[in-house]
Motif scaffolding. Structure first.
Motif, PDB file in Angstrom:
ATOM      1  N   THR A 141      -2.031  -5.102   3.162  1.00 36.59           N
ATOM      2  CA  THR A 141      -1.760  -4.844   1.738  1.00 36.59           C
ATOM      3  C   THR A 141      -3.003  -4.484   0.912  1.00 36.59           C
ATOM      4  N   LYS A 142      -4.177  -4.918   1.320  1.00 32.99           N
ATOM      5  CA  LYS A 142      -5.359  -4.831   0.458  1.00 32.99           C
ATOM      6  C   LYS A 142      -5.684  -3.409   0.011  1.00 32.99           C
ATOM      7  N   GLU A 143      -5.678  -2.466   0.950  1.00 31.15           N
ATOM      8  CA  GLU A 143      -6.025  -1.086   0.589  1.00 31.15           C
ATOM      9  C   GLU A 143      -4.995  -0.474  -0.362  1.00 31.15           C
ATOM     10  N   LEU A 144      -3.742  -0.846  -0.169  1.00 38.11           N
ATOM     11  CA  LEU A 144      -2.699  -0.378  -1.090  1.00 38.11           C
ATOM     12  C   LEU A 144      -2.916  -0.964  -2.486  1.00 38.11           C
ATOM     13  N   GLU A 145      -3.343  -2.211  -2.529  1.00 39.65           N
ATOM     14  CA  GLU A 145      -3.608  -2.852  -3.818  1.00 39.65           C
ATOM     15  C   GLU A 145      -4.784  -2.187  -4.533  1.00 39.65           C
ATOM     16  N   THR A 146      -5.800  -1.803  -3.772  1.00 40.51           N
ATOM     17  CA  THR A 146      -6.940  -1.091  -4.359  1.00 40.51           C
ATOM     18  C   THR A 146      -6.495   0.220  -4.986  1.00 40.51           C
ATOM     19  N   GLU A 147      -5.623   0.938  -4.307  1.00 38.25           N
ATOM     20  CA  GLU A 147      -5.095   2.212  -4.828  1.00 38.25           C
ATOM     21  C   GLU A 147      -4.293   1.986  -6.114  1.00 38.25           C
ATOM     22  N   MET A 148      -3.539   0.896  -6.150  1.00 45.23           N
ATOM     23  CA  MET A 148      -2.755   0.588  -7.352  1.00 45.23           C
ATOM     24  C   MET A 148      -3.650   0.279  -8.540  1.00 45.23           C
ATOM     25  N   LEU A 149      -4.626  -0.562  -8.301  1.00 44.31           N
ATOM     26  CA  LEU A 149      -5.528  -0.964  -9.391  1.00 44.31           C
ATOM     27  C   LEU A 149      -6.335   0.219  -9.912  1.00 44.31           C
ATOM     28  N   ALA A 150      -6.581   1.194  -9.033  1.00 39.48           N
ATOM     29  CA  ALA A 150      -7.307   2.403  -9.444  1.00 39.48           C
ATOM     30  C   ALA A 150      -6.404   3.412 -10.145  1.00 39.48           C
ATOM     31  N   GLY A 151      -5.092   3.153 -10.121  1.00 39.18           N
ATOM     32  CA  GLY A 151      -4.153   4.065 -10.757  1.00 39.18           C
ATOM     33  C   GLY A 151      -3.766   5.253  -9.900  1.00 39.18           C
ATOM     34  N   ASP A 152      -4.105   5.212  -8.609  1.00 40.05           N
ATOM     35  CA  ASP A 152      -3.811   6.342  -7.727  1.00 40.05           C
ATOM     36  C   ASP A 152      -2.383   6.318  -7.193  1.00 40.05           C
ATOM     37  N   ILE A 153      -1.747   5.148  -7.201  1.00 43.97           N
ATOM     38  CA  ILE A 153      -0.323   5.048  -6.862  1.00 43.97           C
ATOM     39  C   ILE A 153       0.335   4.172  -7.929  1.00 43.97           C
ATOM     40  N   ASP A 154       1.647   4.330  -8.102  1.00 43.97           N
ATOM     41  CA  ASP A 154       2.355   3.547  -9.120  1.00 43.97           C
ATOM     42  C   ASP A 154       2.774   2.183  -8.585  1.00 43.97           C
ATOM     43  N   PHE A 155       3.168   2.141  -7.325  1.00 41.76           N
ATOM     44  CA  PHE A 155       3.519   0.866  -6.704  1.00 41.76           C
ATOM     45  C   PHE A 155       3.490   1.034  -5.190  1.00 41.76           C
ATOM     46  N   ALA A 156       3.562  -0.087  -4.475  1.00 41.21           N
ATOM     47  CA  ALA A 156       3.545  -0.068  -3.012  1.00 41.21           C
ATOM     48  C   ALA A 156       4.754  -0.814  -2.488  1.00 41.21           C
ATOM     49  N   VAL A 157       5.278  -0.319  -1.369  1.00 39.45           N
ATOM     50  CA  VAL A 157       6.402  -0.975  -0.700  1.00 39.45           C
ATOM     51  C   VAL A 157       5.864  -1.687   0.539  1.00 39.45           C
ATOM     52  N   HIS A 158       6.168  -2.964   0.646  1.00 38.33           N
ATOM     53  CA  HIS A 158       5.715  -3.781   1.781  1.00 38.33           C
ATOM     54  C   HIS A 158       6.914  -4.460   2.443  1.00 38.33           C
ATOM     55  N   SER A 159       6.740  -4.897   3.682  1.00 36.20           N
ATOM     56  CA  SER A 159       7.599  -5.948   4.221  1.00 36.20           C
ATOM     57  C   SER A 159       7.164  -7.230   3.529  1.00 36.20           C
ATOM     58  N   LEU A 160       8.109  -7.973   2.972  1.00 31.65           N
ATOM     59  CA  LEU A 160       7.736  -9.180   2.238  1.00 31.65           C
ATOM     60  C   LEU A 160       6.947 -10.144   3.112  1.00 31.65           C
ATOM     61  N   LYS A 161       7.251 -10.182   4.403  1.00 34.78           N
ATOM     62  CA  LYS A 161       6.545 -11.108   5.297  1.00 34.78           C
ATOM     63  C   LYS A 161       5.056 -10.794   5.411  1.00 34.78           C
ATOM     64  N   ASP A 162       4.645  -9.562   5.048  1.00 34.18           N
ATOM     65  CA  ASP A 162       3.230  -9.196   5.098  1.00 34.18           C
ATOM     66  C   ASP A 162       2.481  -9.532   3.814  1.00 34.18           C
ATOM     67  N   MET A 163       3.201  -9.994   2.798  1.00 39.58           N
ATOM     68  CA  MET A 163       2.592 -10.229   1.489  1.00 39.58           C
ATOM     69  C   MET A 163       1.920 -11.602   1.408  1.00 39.58           C
ATOM     70  N   PRO A 164       0.630 -11.651   1.102  1.00 41.73           N
ATOM     71  CA  PRO A 164      -0.011 -12.958   0.874  1.00 41.73           C
ATOM     72  C   PRO A 164       0.638 -13.658  -0.308  1.00 41.73           C
ATOM     73  N   THR A 165       0.528 -14.981  -0.356  1.00 44.26           N
ATOM     74  CA  THR A 165       1.123 -15.719  -1.464  1.00 44.26           C
ATOM     75  C   THR A 165       0.305 -15.554  -2.740  1.00 44.26           C
ATOM     76  N   GLN A 166      -0.973 -15.215  -2.601  1.00 43.35           N
ATOM     77  CA  GLN A 166      -1.811 -14.954  -3.775  1.00 43.35           C
ATOM     78  C   GLN A 166      -1.936 -13.448  -3.967  1.00 43.35           C
ATOM     79  N   ILE A 167      -1.562 -12.982  -5.139  1.00 40.40           N
ATOM     80  CA  ILE A 167      -1.591 -11.559  -5.457  1.00 40.40           C
ATOM     81  C   ILE A 167      -2.762 -11.307  -6.403  1.00 40.40           C
ATOM     82  N   PRO A 168      -3.523 -10.225  -6.195  1.00 35.33           N
ATOM     83  CA  PRO A 168      -4.706  -9.966  -7.024  1.00 35.33           C
ATOM     84  C   PRO A 168      -4.385  -9.875  -8.516  1.00 35.33           C
ATOM     85  N   ASP A 169      -5.349 -10.281  -9.343  1.00 38.17           N
ATOM     86  CA  ASP A 169      -5.196 -10.152 -10.789  1.00 38.17           C
ATOM     87  C   ASP A 169      -4.886  -8.702 -11.145  1.00 38.17           C
TER      88      ASP A 169
END
Length: 309
Positions: free
Chosen positions: A62-90
């Motif tokens: 998930t991390k690289e997708l989150e970096t793209e989101m925070l940079a505004g390069d993508i609007d959102f990311a689709v994940h398998s929920l099981k791959d999602m950490p319980t702590q989500i970046p600010d």
């Protein structure tokens, strides 16, 4: 309303199926909306010769997708929920949890029909410590070997690396049209699933009201409630997606039932318990169940893995 959306996704066939599924839902709901997919390579995709548990860290997929989101390069990311950490970046949030499709694990074998039918010492492939620990608890004779790669890669290795069987998520096989390859569904009494297994998660920018409003119709209230309990359990035991922990929550007769397991990797110690309560208390139920299992010996198991202080 936004006219154009860019969805971030990994490049595996399953990840693309998931992103395309969400894109199709959006186009059906909002005719005229333009949806683009952007492929992003994650750490978990790049490192294929090392067991996930040994790579370390959370957010491997998930991390690289989150970096793209925070940079505004993508609007959102689709994940398998099981791959999602319980702590989500600010700055980001878990915007949507879709209706759960199928939470189970599947045995895929060209020769043997059930887990019980596997011969003594059979070579079984999985990349999951959760599966390994629970399978060894019931079949300590099995030779469970690490198996990395996407679904298609793992299926090829089933043939080329002399596995008697491999274990994959039922949902992934069904979504890829490979349900006919499933030899046996492993009962939850034997192997509880990963947190959120079978559900999709959409991660977006927390302050992006336009995108959050656009996505709201995809949220499934029951899946949100159930996964809230499961993720609360995982957060309390400080586990990522690569720990010998299984948990499953379901709504029965207007009550939320949560069952969980913490096991040693060799399967010799396995702690299992359940709790039932009101759905509005999902997070409290998950936390309370975690504390019970930790106090019953789970804390020592997690400490031995270096996951708890």
């Amino acid at each position: 309303m936004k006219k154009n959306i860019i969805i971030g996704t990994r490049s595996s066939k399953l990840a693309l199926w998931q992103a395309e599924h969400i894109a199709a839902c959006l186009k059906k709901q909002y005719p005229g909306l333009t949806v683009e997919l952007k492929h992003v390579m994650t750490t978990g995709d790049k490192i294929l010769d090392t067991p996930l548990a040994k790579i370390g860290g959370k957010g491997l997929f998930t991390k690289e997708l989150e970096t793209e989101m925070l940079a505004g390069d993508i609007d959102f990311a689709v994940h398998s929920l099981k791959d999602m950490p319980t702590q989500i970046p600010d700055g980001l949030c878990l915007a949507v949890i879709t209706k759960r499709f199928d939470s189970g694990d599947a045995l895929v074998s060209p020769k043997y029909k059930t887990l019980q039918a596997l011969p003594q010492g059979a070579k079984v492939g999985t990349s999951s410590l959760r599966r390994k620990a629970q399978l060894l608890h019931v079949r300590p004779d099995l030779n469970i070997c690490d198996l990395r790669g996407n679904v298609n890669t793992r299926l090829k290795k089933l043939e080329t690396e002399n596995f008697a069987a491999i274990v994959l998520a039922v949902a992934g096989l069904k979504r890829l049209g490979l349900a006919d390859l499933i030899t046996d569904i492993i009962l939850p009494e034997i192997c509880l699933p990963a947190v959120g297994q079978g559900a999709l998660a959409i991660e977006a920018r927390a302050g992006d009201a336009a995108v959050l409003e656009l996505l709201a119709f995809l949220n499934d209230a029951e899946s949100v409630q159930n996964s809230t309990a499961e993720r609360a359990f995982l957060a309390a035991v400080e586990g990522g997606c690569q720990v010998p922990v299984g948990v499953y929550a379901e709504t029965k007769e207007n009550q939320l039932h949560v069952e969980a397991v913490i096991a040693s990797v060799d399967g010799k110690r396995l702690l299992r318990d359940s709790i039932t309560g009101a759905g509005v208390d999902a997070d409290k139920l998950g936390f309370a169940l975690a504390q019970r299992l930790l106090d019953a010996g789970g804390r020592q198991i997690m400490q031995e893995l270096g996951l708890l202080l």
